[in-house]
Design a protein around this motif. Structure first.
Motif, mmCIF file in Angstrom:
data_model
loop_
_atom_site.group_PDB
_atom_site.id
_atom_site.type_symbol
_atom_site.label_atom_id
_atom_site.label_comp_id
_atom_site.label_asym_id
_atom_site.label_seq_id
_atom_site.Cartn_x
_atom_site.Cartn_y
_atom_site.Cartn_z
ATOM 1 N N ARG A 234 0.833 -1.206 0.000
ATOM 2 C CA ARG A 234 0.000 0.000 0.000
ATOM 3 C C ARG A 234 0.867 1.255 0.000
ATOM 4 N N GLU A 257 -8.383 -4.022 -7.987
ATOM 5 C CA GLU A 257 -7.597 -3.092 -7.169
ATOM 6 C C GLU A 257 -6.281 -3.739 -6.717
ATOM 7 N N GLY A 258 -6.332 -5.047 -6.444
ATOM 8 C CA GLY A 258 -5.113 -5.776 -6.084
ATOM 9 C C GLY A 258 -4.127 -5.769 -7.235
ATOM 10 N N LEU A 261 -2.555 -2.295 -7.560
ATOM 11 C CA LEU A 261 -1.586 -1.997 -6.508
ATOM 12 C C LEU A 261 -0.242 -2.675 -6.785
ATOM 13 N N LEU A 343 -8.909 -4.450 -1.973
ATOM 14 C CA LEU A 343 -7.744 -5.179 -2.464
ATOM 15 C C LEU A 343 -7.962 -6.682 -2.508
#
Lengths: 393, 393
Positions: A234, A257-258, A261, A343
């Protein structure tokens, strides 16, 4: 499962042979609708074809073959059984006599086998003696893995998969003399990669101390010189690691979203250019499109994409396999917004799982937050469970 | 080729072993710059690695292996020879003794072989006896192909490639009971596809009467029932063929506008959803990114991408190989603008080619418009020529 009742045997369905191809296709569309498969009727056809080519076949293997989630396969099987198209054999799904006639007539199936390469299983590369010896070593090391932490979507690739990944990268020229970063490494892919002796530098960043310690220990024992760094993705990676790697390998949480990231951290590590290997689950088509658009918008070209390359221990829910993509970037630039609250799968699609103790039969409900399945112990002392139901919250 | 002179042997380069890795990488970047390779230094590394794993190796095979254009390989080889890194053997490029030391030191090459699957050659599928028999037949039919028309970027895939394509589509479940359209078929892929006996309908649209007649003749002889339609893809396909196919196969002209045009027709044929198989050349990275963005924007997801799947007779210029991608679309919608003046390579990158008659040595210049190489006859009566130079107009 009210819907299934509606689809159940009626006079018409019992008299299957009189169905027209159009009626049959309508049935497939209805099943796709009722089971909410994004790919629609073609996905139901894929399941039917998979069974045609491999019967008898278990739900798990259908899921691996079709890349569709296990609960969906399970529902589709039930509906097809109620429609008397499929039966249950000890070894799994098989066609009823009428079912076989029906699909041969309406879907014109004629090829009761497939043409996948038996030598490489469609992976396009093989392990030679050198990588074969690495696999042997890696299998022993893999036995020391800690239990998975499902709340951060951990699930372990098999030692075979980790070694094939290393061999694949070696073949594509992405190991010799290269500096490679693993953005997360619960699969221990760094071990066979470093054991190849080809890389200039192997660095692993992960949030899980247990994994980092294990990798460090193996590295010390085998004299591999793997650098392990505890890091929460993060946050940006440290300045000293930015723009410092030729190759990145990542198998992120299987959420959009994972992906974003882990991709963002990968791009930080590569700088403006480099190769990124992405292992990711076969997503429903709309999500898959979104995923690939993110890759392209970041500046990566998909040079190679192999479905089903990676196999996992557990994680039956996604059919135990994911694809492997080799991405090449020039002028990389990550500028997507990331929602840090979405995530992990448990955050995006919260579910309650019902498990049955394999010892005493006691039922347990797990929401994946307070208690996780890997830590569950039954009152009777049993620690083996079978999932019997999933409920969306 | 002034640049090459500058890069030629200097005292420093003759004393190669003292070069630092940084200096060596600068040399690679300089070569990439001077030869205008979009992929930069990594492409030069790819060439060096290919030779390391396969020496001695011909320019043509380096081009096939690295997917880089032949003229670029040729230039890079010359520069590397002047830098005394490479030598010329009867069978092709090999390293000089110093060259080998230099790259092992600076690029840390250690793997003098690769791991590609020897059974399927990285294609992921094999031909079984059934498709093996189809290949045998198709080889005989292929002998009747007309000469290529290079002005519309014709170039023939080998009979092996055409049969592997059919087998690949069969394996992926895209033939059984399906209606398939070939948007252009100078490769005669429709023949092994129809010979498989799996499809519901096989339709070929092409602008070239000679090909359509050949396909029709073979179809009649083999009782394949292939429908052939003369069509200029600059126009929409007829209403009756719109939204009427499950699968499209296309190997368009290797320009962005050519891709768009053939894709537009493919989408018309599929309607809102379906599978599209695309054979296309390995493009420089920026163009490759543009190409993939067009696919995604049209609504296609890249489910599978296999570099080097297709092999061609002739067309050495693009290294004789192209990739094969299996695209799956839902909610398809083609809305790109197409520049009809830039469909063919000769329109986008006009060149004059210099050919030497293999019989008398006479030189000929060809611009690809008034006279095309396939129609050239020398004053001496000779009809075999060797290309000795390409000049951009």
């Amino acid at each position: 499962m009210k819907v299934i009742g509606k689809m159940g045997p009626s006079q018409k369905n019992q008299n299957n042979e009189q169905n027209s191809p159009l009626e049959f296709k309508t049935l497939l569309s209805k099943i796709a609708n009722d089971t909410k498969i994004a790919e629609g009727a073609p996905a139901i056809e894929d399941i039917l074809r998979c069974i045609y080519r491999n019967q008898p076949i278990s739900t798990k293997r259908i899921s691996q073959y079709t890349k569709l989630p296990l609960p969906i396969i399970s529902k589709v099987r039930t509906i097809l059984e109620r429609n008397r198209i499929l039966k249950r054999d000890k070894k799994g799904a098989i066609y009823s006599e009428e079912g076989l006639k029906l699909i041969e007539k309406n879907l014109k199936f004629k090829m009761p086998y497939d043409l996948k390469c038996p030598t490489c299983n469609g992976r396009s590369i093989i392990l030679d003696d050198y990588f074969g010896a690495i696999l042997k070593k890696h299998k022993i090391h893999s036995k020391n893995r800690p239990t998975v932490n499902t709340s951060i979507d951990q699930s372990y690739a098999t030692p075979e998969t980790a070694t094939h990944r290393a061999a694949f990268m070696a073949d594509r020229g992405d190991l010799e003399g290269k500096r490679i970063l693993f953005v997360g490494d619960d699969d221990l892919t760094s071990i066979p990669t470093a054991l190849s002796g080809l890389c200039e530098e192997v660095v692993v960043m992960d949030i899980d101390d247990r994994l980092l310690n294990l990798i460090k220990n193996i590295s010390d024992k085998e004299n591999l010189n793997i650098k392990t760094i505890k890091h929460d993705f993060r946050n940006s990676i440290k300045e000293e690691y930015k723009n410092s790697f030729d190759v990145v390998f990542t198998d992120p949480p299987y959420t959009i979203e994972g992906l974003k990231l882990f991709l963002a951290r990968g791009v930080e590590a590569l700088g403006k250019e480099g190769a990124l290997y992405l292992a990711f689950s076969h997503k429903p088509i709309n999500e898959y499109l979104e995923l690939q658009k993110i890759l392209l918008n970041t500046g990566f070209v998909i040079y190679e994409l192999i479905p089903g390359f990676n196999k996992y221990e557990g994680s039956e829910i996604i059919g135990n396999t994911t694809f492997l993509a080799r991405l090449i970037g020039r002028n990389l630039n990550f500028n997507e917004k990331i929602d840090l609250n979405k995530l992990y799968t448990g955050e995006v699609k919260p579910v309650i799982r019902h498990y049955k103790c394999m010892n005493c039969g006691e039922l347990h409900k797990i929401d994946g937050k307070s208690v996780r399945i890997e830590n569950l112990v039954c009152k009777c002392g049993g620690a083996k469970f079978k999932m019997i139901k999933r409920e969306k919250i």
